[in-house]
Design a protein around this motif. Structure first.
Motif, short mmCIF file in Angstrom:
data_model
loop_
_atom_site.label_atom_id
_atom_site.label_comp_id
_atom_site.label_asym_id
_atom_site.label_seq_id
_atom_site.Cartn_x
_atom_site.Cartn_y
_atom_site.Cartn_z
N ASP A 56 -33.18 34.96 25.52
CA ASP A 56 -33.99 34.00 26.28
C ASP A 56 -35.48 34.15 25.99
N SER A 57 -35.80 34.67 24.80
CA SER A 57 -37.20 34.80 24.40
C SER A 57 -37.81 33.42 24.19
N LYS A 58 -39.12 33.37 24.14
CA LYS A 58 -39.83 32.11 23.92
C LYS A 58 -39.38 31.46 22.62
N LEU A 59 -39.28 32.25 21.55
CA LEU A 59 -38.88 31.70 20.26
C LEU A 59 -37.45 31.17 20.27
N ALA A 60 -36.58 31.91 20.93
CA ALA A 60 -35.19 31.47 21.00
C ALA A 60 -35.08 30.15 21.76
N LEU A 61 -35.81 30.04 22.85
CA LEU A 61 -35.78 28.81 23.64
C LEU A 61 -36.37 27.63 22.86
N LEU A 62 -37.42 27.90 22.09
CA LEU A 62 -37.99 26.85 21.26
C LEU A 62 -37.01 26.43 20.15
N ALA A 63 -36.28 27.41 19.62
CA ALA A 63 -35.28 27.09 18.59
C ALA A 63 -34.16 26.23 19.18
N ILE A 64 -33.79 26.50 20.42
CA ILE A 64 -32.77 25.69 21.09
C ILE A 64 -33.28 24.26 21.27
N GLU A 65 -34.53 24.11 21.67
CA GLU A 65 -35.11 22.77 21.80
C GLU A 65 -35.08 22.04 20.47
N GLU A 66 -35.43 22.74 19.41
CA GLU A 66 -35.44 22.13 18.07
C GLU A 66 -34.02 21.73 17.67
N ALA A 67 -33.07 22.63 17.92
CA ALA A 67 -31.68 22.33 17.58
C ALA A 67 -31.16 21.13 18.35
N ASN A 68 -31.48 21.06 19.63
CA ASN A 68 -31.06 19.91 20.44
C ASN A 68 -31.64 18.60 19.91
N ASP A 69 -32.80 18.70 19.29
CA ASP A 69 -33.47 17.51 18.78
C ASP A 69 -32.88 17.03 17.45
N ILE A 70 -32.47 17.96 16.58
CA ILE A 70 -32.09 17.56 15.23
C ILE A 70 -30.59 17.45 15.00
N TYR A 71 -29.78 18.17 15.77
CA TYR A 71 -28.34 18.18 15.51
C TYR A 71 -27.59 17.13 16.32
N ASN A 72 -26.49 16.64 15.76
CA ASN A 72 -25.55 15.90 16.60
C ASN A 72 -24.73 16.93 17.38
N PRO A 73 -24.03 16.54 18.43
CA PRO A 73 -23.31 17.51 19.28
C PRO A 73 -22.30 18.36 18.52
#
Length: 248
Positions: A56-73
């Motif tokens: 739950d680090s800042k970088l991990a959470l930002l990576a999750i946001e990025e993944a949610n933005d670029i990937y299909n489900p």
């Protein structure tokens, strides 16, 4: 072999031969380990789904946001499963790993296959593109250069069946095994059945097989990249026989 190809990931004749040989050797070694495990002559550490956590680090959470933005489900769930398989294999083999680096590498490893970025597949290897993309992302968000290079290298190499963990790091070794497990079912015997079932319950693999086969077949991957070679060697047959789609 694993660090000599061009930055675009286009293999020369000798590299193609070594890549193909490594795939064959990996399959043989995999079969030997599986049989030894089934006979009780080889064993791996046991654990359950709750023993693993997403950082739950800042970088991990930002990576999750990025993944949610670029990937299909479908591809997003593949990336989550890849993390759990990779982290699970770390436990099963007693390998120390940086959980944040492994998670970020896992969640961003297929960025080159997304609708936003897959135009590059006809120009270079999507894995190399993904490594550069992830490195730039983590550097922009505060990761130091050494760790950013580890993330890049892990993603660059994740299509290789055998990654030298001494030379390239535990995260690169684990990501290659976790990604292969999700796509073609490799290494499944290293992980407890209940762990696999729990991961699938959380991150369903419904429609993944058809999606990843279509991705490899239809994106017109650059000739002599690893995706192109895997396609020509019968990737669709391996993906179709993935026991994770039928046994779990």
């Amino acid at each position: 072999m694993q660090d000599n190809f061009t930055q675009l990931g286009i293999l020369n004749k000798n590299e193609i031969s070594r890549f193909k040989i490594s795939l064959i050797k990996s399959t043989l070694n995999e079969n030997i380990k599986r049989v030894l495990t089934q006979l009780g002559l080889n064993s791996y550490a046991k654990f359950n789904f709750n023993d693993l956590t997403i950082p739950d680090s800042k970088l991990a959470l930002l990576a999750i946001e990025e993944a949610n933005d670029i990937y299909n489900p479908i591809l997003l769930k593949h990336c989550y499963r890849t993390f759990f398989w990779s982290a699970g294999i770390a436990i099963s083999e007693g390998i120390k790993t940086d959980n944040e680096l492994l998670f970020i590498s896992s969640i961003l490893h297929d960025s080159g296959l997304t609708d936003k970025h897959n135009h590059i597949c006809s120009q270079q290897c999507f894995a190399n593109y993904g490594g550069d993309y992830a490195k730039n992302f983590v550097l922009k968000n505060g990761m130091d250069t050494n760790n950013a290079n580890l993330v890049k290298k892990a993603i660059d190499l994740h299509l290789y069946p055998n990654v030298d963990k001494v030379k390239f790091g535990n995260e690169a070794y684990l990501l290659s095994k976790g990604a292969a497990m999700d796509v073609i079912g490799s290494h499944y015997f290293q992980l407890p059945n209940e762990f696999i079932k729990a991961t699938h319950k959380k991150y369903s693999r419904i429609d993944f097989k058809d999606d990843i086969i279509q991705t490899i077949e239809e994106l017109k991957h650059k000739e002599n990249t690893r995706a192109d070679i895997l396609y020509k060697m019968g990737f669709n047959k391996l993906a179709n026989k993935n026991r994770l789609d039928t046994n779990y």
